[in-house]
Write a protein that holds these residues in place. Structure first.
Motif, PDB file in Angstrom:
ATOM      1  N   ILE A   1       0.836  -1.210   0.000  1.00  0.00           N
ATOM      2  CA  ILE A   1       0.000   0.000   0.000  1.00  0.00           C
ATOM      3  C   ILE A   1       0.868   1.258   0.000  1.00  0.00           C
ATOM      4  O   ILE A   1       0.615   2.220  -0.738  1.00  0.00           O
ATOM      5  CB  ILE A   1      -0.956  -0.014   1.218  1.00  0.00           C
TER       6      ILE A   1
ATOM      7  N   CYS B   1       0.380   0.410  -4.309  1.00  0.00           N
ATOM      8  CA  CYS B   1      -0.469  -0.683  -4.803  1.00  0.00           C
ATOM      9  C   CYS B   1      -1.870  -0.600  -4.175  1.00  0.00           C
ATOM     10  O   CYS B   1      -1.999  -0.293  -2.984  1.00  0.00           O
ATOM     11  CB  CYS B   1       0.161  -2.030  -4.483  1.00  0.00           C
ATOM     12  N   LYS B   2      -2.885  -0.912  -4.971  1.00  0.00           N
ATOM     13  CA  LYS B   2      -4.264  -0.862  -4.467  1.00  0.00           C
ATOM     14  C   LYS B   2      -5.036  -2.156  -4.727  1.00  0.00           C
ATOM     15  O   LYS B   2      -5.952  -2.492  -3.992  1.00  0.00           O
ATOM     16  CB  LYS B   2      -5.018   0.305  -5.117  1.00  0.00           C
ATOM     17  N   ASN B   3      -4.677  -2.865  -5.773  1.00  0.00           N
ATOM     18  CA  ASN B   3      -5.374  -4.109  -6.142  1.00  0.00           C
ATOM     19  C   ASN B   3      -4.489  -5.294  -5.745  1.00  0.00           C
ATOM     20  O   ASN B   3      -3.744  -5.836  -6.564  1.00  0.00           O
ATOM     21  CB  ASN B   3      -5.683  -4.117  -7.639  1.00  0.00           C
TER      22      ASN B   3
ATOM     23  N   ILE C   1      -9.342   0.103   1.894  1.00  0.00           N
ATOM     24  CA  ILE C   1      -9.460  -0.697   0.674  1.00  0.00           C
ATOM     25  C   ILE C   1     -10.372  -1.884   0.960  1.00  0.00           C
ATOM     26  O   ILE C   1     -10.083  -2.688   1.848  1.00  0.00           O
ATOM     27  CB  ILE C   1      -8.081  -1.199   0.195  1.00  0.00           C
TER      28      ILE C   1
ATOM     29  N   LEU D   1      -5.743  -4.026   4.670  1.00  0.00           N
ATOM     30  CA  LEU D   1      -6.607  -3.449   3.634  1.00  0.00           C
ATOM     31  C   LEU D   1      -7.689  -2.569   4.244  1.00  0.00           C
ATOM     32  O   LEU D   1      -7.910  -1.429   3.814  1.00  0.00           O
ATOM     33  CB  LEU D   1      -7.257  -4.555   2.798  1.00  0.00           C
TER      34      LEU D   1
END
Length: 342
Positions: free
Chosen positions: A181, A185-187, A216, A211
């Motif tokens: 993160i 990165c998010k996915n 997220i 997350l």
């Protein structure tokens, strides 16, 4: 013809004396005449007599022998743990008898029975996958009820009261996910071949916690659970073809290497397009290209700690009967499959 190993009884028959006399002579007791001692000692030396250490220790109700049961010797983490166990046991004057359960409940039960018949002092073990799925821990409790102490490591259960050494798996996965993160990165997908194990469940919890704290949402389609009925490469290909992924947390060493190979074969650049972190700082992650960022579980130290705990219990029988759980912290070893923090 195979030579027969000479015993105290054989020496006693040779000189027409008692076994006790032979034992005293070999131990240079003042109770035996110098002439008799010299004859017996010379005969024993000529015939390569070696004392049976287990029999000698049994006189003191101790065998100085520890049983070790490891679920999977091909897993580099367990190999490192065993190195730590062997190192400490040797330093403390203990012998090891080791069995591999190969993730089988039946083999684990059989191994415990076999080793108990060897009159050992205690066990160091990590629970087989099938045992954790069955949730049947009767063989552990029966062993403890027989007065044989157990130290569990890594894969443990709250259903059995004994000393334990565990890795902070939840924290390790939490820190790894946060690293993704923090590098944008998010996915973030997770690849698990150990979701049936206590350690796999804890790592999944750490991933979800990171997350949610970052705002997220947890996407179940990004949680890849691989079992014996699935091919990891097929599942990875399907995931990469159907979803946008920019990071992958792999819960053990082999899945990290497979993931890297699949990601690269699909034309993604690592870590520019997809970052990868794997659990267990073994040999493979260091020498593949690019080298894989890993979470070190400090296996050798864990093995040393478990062995010290058991030996302390064995040598201090009058100590309190309460049990201790020691937690080993993990750390992230950054290599080439993750972006640097700026």
């Amino acid at each position: 013809m195979k030579k027969k190993r000479i015993t105290l009884k054989d020496i006693a028959n040779e000189f027409n004396v008692s076994i006790a006399t032979v034992s005293k002579a070999l131990n240079d007791s003042y109770e035996i005449s110098t002439k008799t001692k010299a004859k017996i000692q010379e005969y024993a030396k000529e015939h390569h007599y070696k004392p049976n250490s287990i029999a000698l220790n049994l006189q003191n109700k101790k065998t100085k022998t520890i049983g070790v049961i490891i679920p999977n010797i091909l897993n580099h983490f367990f190999t490192k743990v065993f190195v730590g166990i062997e190192k400490t046991a040797t330093e403390k004057g203990y012998n090891l008898i080791t069995c591999i359960s190969n993730e089988s409940y039946e083999k684990e039960v059989s191994a415990m029975e076999l080793l108990k018949n060897s009159a050992l002092d205690g066990f160091i073990l990590s629970i087989a996958e099938e045992t954790q799925v069955k949730q049947n821990f009767t063989h552990f409790q029966n062993t403890i009820n027989q007065g044989i102490p157990i130290v569990m490591f890594d894969r443990v259960t709250d259903d059995i009261e004994c000393d334990k050494v565990i890795v902070n798996d939840k924290e390790g996965a939490y820190n790894a996910t946060n690293h993704f993160i923090e590098t944008g990165c998010k996915n973030i997908a997770i690849v698990s071949t150990i979701h049936n194990l206590s350690v796999g469940k804890l790592r999944l919890e750490g991933y979800k916690k990171a997350l949610l704290e970052a705002g997220i949402p947890v996407d179940k389609s990004l949680i890849l659970k691989v079992d014996e009925f699935n091919d990891i490469n097929t599942l990875l290909k399907a995931l990469l073809d159907s979803r946008k992924v920019d990071a992958m947390l792999c819960l053990e060493e082999d899945s990290a290497v497979n993931t890297l190979k699949m990601v690269s074969s699909k034309g993604y650049k690592v870590p520019e397009d997809i970052s990868i972190i794997g659990f267990t700082n073994g040999v493979l992650p260091r020498y593949v290209t690019p080298s894989i960022t890993t979470i070190s579980q400090h296996g050798i130290y864990l093995g040393e700690t478990a062995t010290k705990m058991l030996i302390e219990k064995l040598e201090n029988e009058n100590s309190e009967t309460s049990h201790t759980t020691k937690v080993i912290k993990t750390n992230l070893i950054e290599r080439e499959t993750t972006k640097p923090l700026y």
